[in-house]
Write an enzyme that holds these catalytic residues in place. Structure first.
Site, PDB file in Angstrom:
ATOM      1  N   ARG A  58      54.683  35.483 -30.277  1.00 14.64           N
ATOM      2  CA  ARG A  58      55.179  34.158 -30.661  1.00 14.64           C
ATOM      3  C   ARG A  58      55.410  34.042 -32.156  1.00 14.64           C
ATOM      4  NH1 ARG A  58      51.318  32.297 -26.310  1.00 14.64           N
ATOM      5  NH2 ARG A  58      49.854  32.380 -28.036  1.00 14.64           N
ATOM      6  N   GLU A  95      36.527  39.241 -28.633  1.00 17.60           N
ATOM      7  CA  GLU A  95      35.279  38.797 -28.020  1.00 17.60           C
ATOM      8  C   GLU A  95      34.730  39.863 -27.071  1.00 17.60           C
ATOM      9  OE1 GLU A  95      33.508  34.958 -25.586  1.00 17.60           O
ATOM     10  OE2 GLU A  95      35.617  34.990 -26.170  1.00 17.60           O
TER      11      GLU A  95
END
Length: 172
Positions: A58, A95
């Site tokens: 994006r 994560e």
């Protein structure tokens, strides 16, 4: 024009508890998309930008038209293995695991002023990696521009002392 109204918020996507900010509804509205790009470019213009850099994917959608509006080149930052030439790589921790980003080694010349642009500032991890790639290439980060900032994730703190512009902010 209230561009925030053009962002579709999708709760529990891609997983429960996440409030996803969908920019496709803004992108498909020509006047809104044009206004967003114009405002991001207006932040970059006084900073004597030589290049705009945007991370996959994006960041391409926001960064390339920003570069066009500024009359400068655009440099893509891609996931590993996507660029055909010699690259510089930055690995970073997610994560649950690791990922990386790459830039062509010859894309930025030493001393060029670079405007890093992306759709979203969340925790700042991706953009911090982009900053490192630009600086390792010899570029000078002249500013950071975002369509959306999730202020509650405090990514701005991770990116200090760089000048940051975000068009739309969400406090929660």
């Amino acid at each position: 024009m209230d561009l925030r109204q053009k962002i579709r918020v999708v709760d529990d996507f891609p997983e429960p508890g996440i409030s996803f900010k969908d920019i496709t509804t803004l992108l498909c509205d020509g006047p809104s998309f044009q206004s967003a790009i114009r405002q991001i470019a207006d932040f970059g213009r006084p900073r004597a930008i030589d290049l705009v850099v945007g991370p996959e994917a994006r960041g391409f959608v926001i960064g390339a038209p920003t570069a066009y509006a500024l009359g400068v080149g655009f440099v893509p930052i891609r996931k590993p293995g996507k660029l055909p030439g010699v690259t510089i790589r930055k690995d970073y921790q997610l994560e649950y695991g690791r990922d990386g980003l790459e830039i062509h080694a010859d894309a930025i010349q030493p001393g060029q002023r670079v405007f890093i642009v992306d759709d979203l500032l969340a925790t700042g991890g991706t953009i911090h990696s982009c900053i490192e790639l630009v600086e390792r290439s010899g570029g000078i980060v002249a500013g950071l521009g975002f369509l959306i900032e999730l202020q509650y994730l405090e990514g701005r703190k991770k990116l200090a002392p760089y000048e940051i512009f975000s068009l739309i902010q969400y406090e929660q």
